[in-house]
Design an enzyme around this catalytic site. Structure first.
Site, PDB file in Angstrom:
ATOM      1  N   SER A  13      26.872  34.968  37.422  1.00 48.07           N
ATOM      2  CA  SER A  13      26.392  36.096  36.629  1.00 48.07           C
ATOM      3  C   SER A  13      27.548  36.851  35.992  1.00 48.07           C
ATOM      4  O   SER A  13      27.358  37.538  34.987  1.00 48.07           O
ATOM      5  CB  SER A  13      25.583  37.048  37.516  1.00 48.07           C
ATOM      6  OG  SER A  13      26.371  37.503  38.593  1.00 48.07           O
ATOM      7  N   GLU A 160      36.157  44.206  39.148  1.00 44.91           N
ATOM      8  CA  GLU A 160      36.039  43.919  37.716  1.00 44.91           C
ATOM      9  C   GLU A 160      36.762  44.947  36.853  1.00 44.91           C
ATOM     10  O   GLU A 160      37.079  44.669  35.695  1.00 44.91           O
ATOM     11  CB  GLU A 160      34.564  43.817  37.324  1.00 44.91           C
ATOM     12  CG  GLU A 160      33.892  42.618  37.982  1.00 44.91           C
ATOM     13  CD  GLU A 160      32.681  42.124  37.229  1.00 44.91           C
ATOM     14  OE1 GLU A 160      32.180  42.852  36.353  1.00 44.91           O
ATOM     15  OE2 GLU A 160      32.235  41.000  37.532  1.00 44.91           O
TER      16      GLU A 160
END
Length: 275
Positions: A13, A160
Site C-alpha cells: 500500500s 514515512e
C-alpha cells in the site's frame, strides 16, 4: 533463450513493502520483478476490510495485467484484510495459473522457534491488530503460544516522514513498548508485524529488555518464497529470470523515489501508474 515471460509482482500500500522486497531480491536476485506501491491511497491500515480488499484486488489485477503470475502482498494490512478473499474468491475464477501470497503466514510458521516462554508480542498497525490475523495464524501452528498485540498508529508516519531517529520517535516507541510489556511481562519475542518497522529497529532495541528477541519479516518472507518456488515447479517455471526490476507508484514519481531511497538505501527510478 528463456521461454518464461512473467515477472514476480510485489505489492504494498505504501513504502514499507520495500523492506521485504529488498530481502527478496537479495535472496532471489535472478528473477524479474515489478514493485507496485499504491502510495496515492495510503494508509490502508485505518480503512475498512471492504476498502482494503477492493484496493488490494485492483492492484493485484493490475500486476496480473502487466504479466505477473505470482504476486506477493508485501503488506501486513493487505495480507490481513484481503489475501484470504482473493485466494478463495477471485483466483479460482481465473483461467490462468495465478498465485497470491502474503507476509503473515511465513512469520507465523517460524515464530515458535524463537520463543522460550511461549508468550509473543505483536507490534502492528491498528488494521492488522483489529483483524486478529496474527493471533489466528500463530494458533494454527503453535496452539499453546499466547499472543499479545499492540497497535502503533504513529510508527508508520514517523518512518514515512523520515522522523524515525527523532526525539518524537523515542516517545511513541517507548510508549507502545511499555504498553505491550504491560500486557504480559513474560513476553520474550516481539514480531515487527508491519514492514515499515525494521527502520525503527535500533530504537525498538533501545527500549526493549535485552533478552527479548525481535523478529523482522523481510528475511523470513524471502526464505519462504524461495521454499515456495522450490516446492511449486509449475509456478517457478512461469517466473522470468532476466534480473530486471521496475518500480511503479500511484503517487508522484519524485515523492516515491525520495522515500524509496530511505527504505532501500539506494536510488530508484519509478514510473507512474493510474489505478
Amino acid at each position: 533463450m528463456t521461454t518464461k515471460a512473467a515477472p514476480i509482482g510485489i505489492f504494498d500500500s505504501g513504502y514499507g513493502g520495500l523492506t521485504v522486497f529488498k530481502e527478496i531480491v537479495k535472496q532471489l536476485p535472478g528473477y524479474d520483478y515489478i514493485y507496485l506501491g499504491d502510495n496515492a491511497r495510503v494508509p490502508y491500515g485505518t480503512r475498512s476490510f471492504e476498502t482494503v480488499y477492493r484496493y488490494t484486488l485492483e492492484c493485484v489485477e493490475q500486476l496480473f495485467g502487466m504479466g505477473c503470475r505470482l504476486v506477493i502482498l508485501a503488506c501486513n494490512t493487505a495480507s490481513a484484510k484481503a489475501l484470504r478473499s482473493i485466494q478463495q474468491n477471485d483466483l479460482p475464477r481465473s483461467k490462468e495459473l495465478r498465485r497470491v501470497l502474503g507476509v503473515i503466514r511465513p512469520t507465523a510458521e517460524i515464530v515458535g522457534s524463537y520463543t522460550r516462554s511461549g508468550k509473543v508480542g505483536i507490534l502492528a498497525t491498528p488494521g492488522t491488530v483489529s483483524s486478529g490475523s496474527y493471533v489466528i495464524e500463530i494458533e494454527k501452528f503453535f496452539p499453546t503460544i499466547e499472543v499479545f498485540q499492540e497497535a502503533c498508529p504513529m510508527w508508520v508516519p514517523l518512518v514515512e516522514n523520515n522522523e524515525f531517529n527523532s526525539p518524537g520517535a523515542d516517545y511513541f516507541i517507548q510508549k507502545n513498548l511499555n504498553n505491550l510489556l504491560g500486557k504480559c511481562p513474560g513476553i520474550d519475542t516481539v514480531v515487527l508485524a508491519c514492514t515499515h518497522y525494521p527502520l525503527l529497529i535500533s530504537k525498538i532495541r533501545q527500549f526493549l529488555p535485552p533478552h527479548i528477541q525481535i523478529v523482522s519479516q523481510g528475511k523470513l518472507v524471502a526464505q519462504s518464497l524461495q521454499d515456495y518456488l522450490n516446492r511449486h515447479a509449475e509456478i517457478e517455471a512461469l517466473c522470468s529470470d532476466g534480473g530486471t526490476i521496475r518500480y511503479f507508484t500511484t503517487e508522484s514519481c519524485g515523492n516515491f523515489n525520495d522515500k524509496a531511497a530511505i527504505f532501500l538505501e539506494y536510488p530508484v527510478e519509478s514510473e507512474h501508474i493510474e489505478i
